[in-house]
Write an enzyme that holds these catalytic residues in place. Sequence first.
Site, short mmCIF file in Angstrom:
data_model
loop_
_atom_site.label_atom_id
_atom_site.label_comp_id
_atom_site.label_asym_id
_atom_site.label_seq_id
_atom_site.Cartn_x
_atom_site.Cartn_y
_atom_site.Cartn_z
N TYR A 36 0.85 -1.18 0.00
CA TYR A 36 0.00 0.00 0.00
C TYR A 36 0.89 1.24 0.00
CZ TYR A 36 -4.20 -2.73 1.31
OH TYR A 36 -5.26 -3.61 1.34
N PHE A 66 -14.79 -4.66 0.08
CA PHE A 66 -15.88 -4.05 -0.69
C PHE A 66 -17.25 -4.35 -0.06
CE2 PHE A 66 -13.30 -4.28 -4.92
CZ PHE A 66 -12.54 -3.19 -4.51
N PRO A 67 -17.42 -4.15 1.25
CA PRO A 67 -18.72 -4.44 1.87
C PRO A 67 -19.83 -3.49 1.44
CG PRO A 67 -17.32 -3.31 3.42
CD PRO A 67 -16.46 -3.61 2.23
N LEU A 68 -19.45 -2.39 0.75
CA LEU A 68 -20.45 -1.44 0.24
C LEU A 68 -20.49 -1.44 -1.29
CD1 LEU A 68 -19.86 1.51 2.73
CD2 LEU A 68 -21.72 -0.16 2.74
#
Length: 294
Positions: A63, A217-219
Amino acid sequence: MTLRNTTNTRPNPGGLASLAGRSVARIGYGAMQLEHGDDEPAIALLRQAVELGVDHIDTAEFYGAGRVNARLRAALHPYPEHVVLVSKIGATTDPGGPYGLRPAQQPAELRAEVETNLRTLGLERLDVVNFYPMYRTPGVPADQRIDFDDQLAELVALRDAGLIGGFGLSHVDVDQLQHALPAGVACVQNAYSLVDRSSEPVLELCREQGIAWVPYFPLGSASPELPKVADRPAVREAAARLGATPSQVGLAWVLARGPQTLLIPGTRSTDHLQENLDAGDVVLDDEVMAALEE
């Protein structure tokens, strides 16, 4: 199995669950967005997250080419004993590669990535590392299509040597997870949300085996062209009824999929951080759940 915190008075957003034998709050923090921006606000946000009860932080050496790990160390080292740090291996920084990465799938590369994470974070042991096996991934070079058993053997060796506390798997299907179970899998990270339930069979196997489920990516996907949970009319209606935000409803739905579910939503905003943590207080009744399921 959801746990109760009987040893301290720290807040536990979303309640408690188990990750690699450690008790953590079910809503943690994903640090990927800290690739960007300045050091000072990133460091302040990390410290605030821990003050608000975050004790599960997800990071990766790749990252920001090490920038996120450096900010974590600047913010929290020496790390509070209760904080669980989770990193990722299986890829490494490559400025010329897609998304600035290249696969790093060979056993020696897995070990090297663990050692790099330890060095940049200032640790002697990583609590958990998540590994994305790419031997089935289209476009991966032949020399990176490594036998899965060889990779699992290296992960077990790293655990036995005390360099990691446990390992998880990412982007896996049921067959891959089933194959890896004898090695001892601590968690699984797959894409999963109200608008993407393709990993439901993997979640079901995690339920059966008591494996922590840590979806990304829970949304919905970050890609602009793909659906977003917060855009769904049923989600917006539920949010208005419950006095919550659509994002909180989406996160609460994922939490409701099982007591072993852990969330790691990321943000660079302190207001959004609090909103994410407050999703653990949103209760979805049967009527709301039925509307969302449809």
